[in-house]
Scaffold this motif. Structure first.
Motif, mmCIF file in Angstrom:
data_model
loop_
_atom_site.group_PDB
_atom_site.id
_atom_site.type_symbol
_atom_site.label_atom_id
_atom_site.label_comp_id
_atom_site.label_asym_id
_atom_site.label_seq_id
_atom_site.Cartn_x
_atom_site.Cartn_y
_atom_site.Cartn_z
ATOM 1 N N ILE A 94 0.838 -1.204 0.000
ATOM 2 C CA ILE A 94 0.000 0.000 0.000
ATOM 3 C C ILE A 94 0.867 1.246 0.000
ATOM 4 O O ILE A 94 0.600 2.213 -0.726
ATOM 5 C CB ILE A 94 -0.951 0.007 1.213
ATOM 6 C CG1 ILE A 94 -1.922 -1.179 1.141
ATOM 7 C CG2 ILE A 94 -1.745 1.313 1.250
ATOM 8 C CD1 ILE A 94 -2.748 -1.373 2.404
ATOM 9 N N ARG A 95 1.940 1.232 0.813
ATOM 10 C CA ARG A 95 2.847 2.375 0.831
ATOM 11 C C ARG A 95 3.487 2.596 -0.542
ATOM 12 O O ARG A 95 3.643 3.733 -0.979
ATOM 13 C CB ARG A 95 3.938 2.162 1.883
ATOM 14 C CG ARG A 95 3.476 2.371 3.317
ATOM 15 C CD ARG A 95 4.664 2.455 4.257
ATOM 16 N NE ARG A 95 5.549 3.548 3.880
ATOM 17 C CZ ARG A 95 6.803 3.657 4.297
ATOM 18 N NH1 ARG A 95 7.330 2.745 5.088
ATOM 19 N NH2 ARG A 95 7.538 4.699 3.922
ATOM 20 N N PRO A 101 4.395 7.023 -6.415
ATOM 21 C CA PRO A 101 3.922 7.960 -7.446
ATOM 22 C C PRO A 101 3.709 9.376 -6.922
ATOM 23 O O PRO A 101 3.959 10.353 -7.634
ATOM 24 C CB PRO A 101 2.604 7.335 -7.931
ATOM 25 C CG PRO A 101 2.166 6.448 -6.824
ATOM 26 C CD PRO A 101 3.419 5.935 -6.192
ATOM 27 N N THR A 102 3.256 9.487 -5.675
ATOM 28 C CA THR A 102 3.006 10.825 -5.108
ATOM 29 C C THR A 102 4.299 11.617 -5.000
ATOM 30 O O THR A 102 4.364 12.786 -5.417
ATOM 31 C CB THR A 102 2.356 10.716 -3.714
ATOM 32 O OG1 THR A 102 1.095 10.047 -3.830
ATOM 33 C CG2 THR A 102 2.127 12.098 -3.122
ATOM 34 N N LEU A 148 7.215 15.862 3.624
ATOM 35 C CA LEU A 148 7.402 15.684 2.185
ATOM 36 C C LEU A 148 6.068 15.431 1.496
ATOM 37 O O LEU A 148 5.745 16.066 0.470
ATOM 38 C CB LEU A 148 8.353 14.511 1.926
ATOM 39 C CG LEU A 148 8.625 14.164 0.462
ATOM 40 C CD1 LEU A 148 9.212 15.353 -0.289
ATOM 41 C CD2 LEU A 148 9.564 12.956 0.373
ATOM 42 N N LEU A 149 5.276 14.537 2.056
ATOM 43 C CA LEU A 149 3.980 14.224 1.451
ATOM 44 C C LEU A 149 3.016 15.405 1.547
ATOM 45 O O LEU A 149 2.129 15.558 0.701
ATOM 46 C CB LEU A 149 3.369 12.993 2.122
ATOM 47 C CG LEU A 149 4.063 11.668 1.800
ATOM 48 C CD1 LEU A 149 3.546 10.565 2.705
ATOM 49 C CD2 LEU A 149 3.844 11.287 0.337
ATOM 50 N N THR A 150 3.191 16.251 2.564
ATOM 51 C CA THR A 150 2.344 17.432 2.703
ATOM 52 C C THR A 150 2.484 18.354 1.494
ATOM 53 O O THR A 150 1.537 19.068 1.133
ATOM 54 C CB THR A 150 2.695 18.193 3.994
ATOM 55 O OG1 THR A 150 2.426 17.344 5.124
ATOM 56 C CG2 THR A 150 1.866 19.468 4.139
ATOM 57 N N LEU A 157 -4.335 11.953 2.123
ATOM 58 C CA LEU A 157 -3.258 11.030 1.780
ATOM 59 C C LEU A 157 -2.216 11.008 2.887
ATOM 60 O O LEU A 157 -1.737 9.934 3.282
ATOM 61 C CB LEU A 157 -2.620 11.456 0.455
ATOM 62 C CG LEU A 157 -1.483 10.601 -0.100
ATOM 63 C CD1 LEU A 157 -1.486 10.632 -1.623
ATOM 64 C CD2 LEU A 157 -0.122 11.092 0.415
ATOM 65 N N VAL A 158 -1.872 12.175 3.405
ATOM 66 C CA VAL A 158 -0.893 12.255 4.484
ATOM 67 C C VAL A 158 -1.375 11.479 5.708
ATOM 68 O O VAL A 158 -0.610 10.747 6.343
ATOM 69 C CB VAL A 158 -0.611 13.722 4.864
ATOM 70 C CG1 VAL A 158 0.304 13.794 6.086
ATOM 71 C CG2 VAL A 158 0.031 14.462 3.690
ATOM 72 N N ALA A 159 -2.648 11.620 6.051
ATOM 73 C CA ALA A 159 -3.208 10.926 7.211
ATOM 74 C C ALA A 159 -3.167 9.415 7.023
ATOM 75 O O ALA A 159 -2.849 8.669 7.958
ATOM 76 C CB ALA A 159 -4.646 11.385 7.454
#
Length: 225
Positions: A94-95, A101-102, A148-150, A157-159
């Motif tokens: 899942i990660r 891609p993100t 980074l994901l923020t 998505l971050v959560a």
């Protein structure tokens, strides 16, 4: 059923709430492998070791339960959650599907300043690895990846990723640190930032995918090379 043994836990003071201090200390024990999967820990017993009442310990354990780190055992206490190899594989998959891609889409030389602001976090991961501070490593690692994901602008998505990372706790950290390979894993964060700054999405995809798989392979099997 295994029963708790005595843990080498620190005494806690009053600067932060006792609940927060106890939760922080218990996370440290989990990361260091001192609290073992499958073992049941009694809140009153832990409270005695901390030198506090049982209430903040129960509250802290409930916080850890929400993160998927422990589970309540009726009339007994809390048991450290066990994750099977299949659990780890599925969480890693899942990660990979979400993070690779993100993060690769973020690669853009025009956003170099955004990535440079994350460099202190990446360096903090390396520094913690070099001095063998496992809890600092975990804290810095989570902060780096969340920040980074923020940059993607997707709070949901971050959560989701934060929850996945909490559930797939960092396995084998103490062994990895003792072998000196934890620093190698830590430096991958710096390489990732360099690729992002250069705008090389393919390089980012490769580094990010390798990093997640590296974490899965070695931390789940401390004897892996």
């Amino acid at each position: 059923m295994a029963v708790e043994g005595r843990l080498d836990l620190p005494m806690v003071g009053e600067r932060q709430s006792l609940r927060e201090q106890v939760a922080h200390a218990l996370r440290a024990a989990l990361v260091a492998g001192e609290m073992r999967p499958g073992v049941v820990y009694s809140a009153p017993v832990l409270a005695g070791q901390f030198g506090v009442s049982a209430t903040p310990v129960r509250e802290a354990m409930l916080d850890l339960a929400k993160e998927g780190l422990v589970e309540a055992v009726r009339n007994k206490g809390f048991r450290v959650t066990e994750l099977s190899e299949r659990d780890l594989d599925e969480l890693t998959e899942i990660r990979q599907l979400i993070e690779v891609p993100t993060v690769s889409r973020l690669a853009d030389a025009a956003r170099a300043d955004d990535f440079e602001r994350l460099r202190p976090f990446a360096q903090e991961i390396v520094d913690a690895a070099e001095r063998g501070d496992l809890l600092a490593y975990v804290d810095a690692d989570l902060r780096f990846h969340v920040e980074l994901l923020t940059l993607s602008g997707n709070a949901h998505l971050v959560a989701v990723v934060r929850d996945l990372r909490n559930r797939a706790r960092l396995y084998g950290l103490s062994q990895l640190s003792q072998r000196g390979t934890l620093t190698d894993s830590a430096r991958e964060h710096l390489a990732l930032l360099d690729a992002l700054k250069s705008g090389d999405g393919e390089a980012v995809r490769h580094i990010m995918g390798k990093h997640i798989q590296h974490v899965r392979g070695i931390w789940a099997d401390p004897d892996a090379e």
